[in-house]
Design an enzyme around this catalytic site. Structure first.
Site, PDB file in Angstrom:
ATOM      1  N   CYS A  18       0.984  -1.361   0.001  1.00  0.00           N
ATOM      2  CA  CYS A  18       0.189  -0.093   0.126  1.00  0.00           C
ATOM      3  C   CYS A  18       0.875   1.126  -0.109  1.00  0.00           C
ATOM      4  O   CYS A  18       2.305   1.040   0.185  1.00  0.00           O
ATOM      5  CB  CYS A  18      -0.926  -0.120   1.235  1.00  0.00           C
ATOM      6  SG  CYS A  18      -0.088  -0.146   2.768  1.00  0.00           S
ATOM      7  N   CYS A  56       3.173   1.984   2.830  1.00  0.00           N
ATOM      8  CA  CYS A  56       4.298   0.953   3.076  1.00  0.00           C
ATOM      9  C   CYS A  56       5.461   1.427   2.202  1.00  0.00           C
ATOM     10  O   CYS A  56       6.742   1.263   2.433  1.00  0.00           O
ATOM     11  CB  CYS A  56       3.841  -0.560   2.530  1.00  0.00           C
ATOM     12  SG  CYS A  56       2.379  -1.228   3.228  1.00  0.00           S
TER      13      CYS A  56
END
Lengths: 325, 80
Positions: free
Chosen positions: B10, B13
């Site tokens: 994501c 991240c």
């Protein structure tokens, strides 16, 4: 006094004095609405998200999981729905969160109460409803979200659908997290500020478009125009509103201003709330992410129960509140 | 030193991975930044919210992107 009154004065001044529009013209009414609501909603949003983020830093999912493991039907569902409101949860964490719950012995039905409540009862929506329509509507929204989350979790729990979860989920073994260092206040505040920047940065276009649509309707659509289509006289208004709302995927911050205008133009409160909950709580991207851990029939059931619940809530409010104006 | 960034890819991240790499190069540390995307491996660290930061197999941060200064402090502590 309304703390946003100075903003109203500013919007009036720009619209009627600087641009010289008439207060009775459609364009004037629309523009004034837009210029007042955009800064108001953005300020509300920033302040609220900041405090929500600080509160959330005390409820990491690891803690929530511990509270819910080995919980039982009913009590567990209620606790899970309530924790769903405060536990930070972004759709990208849905998969580890789901596996973590299941692995640590949280019953499937209780896990679902959490999964439903978390997106459905959106704190941004709660505060915006509070700011724009008062506490009654905000409370109705929270209570109905909780009701749907608790009932749908109980139904899924009763049906015993453990085999409708992807098999590999049960094979994953979770490690011990060890003790994460408790966050300092400094870190919590830094996290909250960063969260505000991230969310406001992400949702402001939705807010502007949402209020823009609201503003145009405010100025150009005659009052009571929608009564014919979505007022108390149309028994199919609620399911239709949900059907329209599901494929629309927007942030709560973009929907709430539209909901306000819908109500002002004659849509029944229950119908408007159902529309909002369908937009916020049932989203296609979430279904795609959940597909990694749930078999398609369980996703379909999850969406089905929620849609039915939202429709039921819509009818209930339409019965209770004839026309809130 | 081995720094692991746990996350399924994501936006946050990726942000944390870039941040970790930047701190490592700014401090001139001898460390590898490794990305862990396999859900089984992520769960093995007991993490339920991503992104998470693991330094030398010890979980330091979960569920948020820490600030630059916080990562500096964490890495300096682990380097000694």
């Amino acid at each position: 006094m309304d703390p946003f009154y100075p903003l109203q004065l500013l919007a009036n001044w720009i619209t009627y004095n600087v641009l010289g529009l008439s207060a009775t013209s459609k364009l004037g009414a629309s523009l004034d609405f837009f210029l007042f609501d955009v800064p108001k909603v953005l300020i509300l949003l920033a302040v609220v998200i900041f405090f929500v983020a600080v509160i959330r830093s005390f409820f990491p999912p690891e803690k929530t999981k511990k509270l819910l493991s080995h919980s039982r039907l009913y009590g567990g569902n209620i606790a899970a729905a309530l924790l769903g409101i405060v536990t930070p949860f972004c759709s990208c964490s849905a998969v580890p969160l789901f596996i973590g719950f299941v692995e640590s012995g949280v019953p499937l039905g209780v896990t679902f109460s959490f999964l439903v409540a978390s997106p459905m009862i959106n704190e941004v929506a709660v505060i915006l409803l509070l700011g724009l329509f008062g506490w009654q509507i905000a409370a109705l929204y929270v209570v109905s979200g909780l009701l749907i989350a608790i009932t749908s979790g109980i139904i899924i729990g009763k049906l015993g659908l453990e085999s409708w979860v992807e098999d590999y989920v049960y094979e994953i073994r979770m490690g011990e997290a060890g003790k994460l260092p408790e966050q300092t206040w400094r870190e919590r505040l830094a996290y909250a500020l960063g969260y505000v920047k991230e969310i406001v940065g992400k949702v402001w276009p939705y807010v502007v478009v949402g209020i823009g649509i609201g503003a145009v309707m405010h100025g150009y659509v005659p009052n009571d125009f929608l009564v014919k289509y979505a007022g108390p006289g149309n028994p199919l208004a609620v399911p239709l509103a949900v059907l329209i709302g599901v494929p629309l995927y927007s942030n709560a911050a973009g929907v709430v201003p539209i909901v306000g205008v819908l109500i002002a133009k004659g849509v029944s409160v229950g119908t408007a709330l159902a529309f909002m909950m369908a937009v916020v709580g049932l989203s296609l991207p979430e279904a795609i992410i959940l597909r990694k851990v749930l078999k398609p029939k369980l996703i379909a059931l999850y969406f089905g129960i929620n849609a039915v619940g939202i429709v039921a809530i819509g009818y209930l409010f339409n019965l209770v509140i004839p026309l809130a104006r | 030193m081995v720094i692991k960034v746990l996350g399924s890819g994501c936006a946050n991240c990726q942000k944390l991975e870039a941040l970790a790499a930047k701190v490592v190069s700014d401090l001139g540390l001898d460390a590898d930044v490794v990305k862990v995307t396999d859900i089984g491996q992520i769960m093995a660290y007991g993490v339920m919210s991503t992104p998470a930061l693991v330094i030398d197999e010890e979980l330091k941060v979960a569920g948020r992107v820490p600030t630059y200064d916080e990562v500096v402090a964490l890495l300096q502590r682990s380097a000694h």
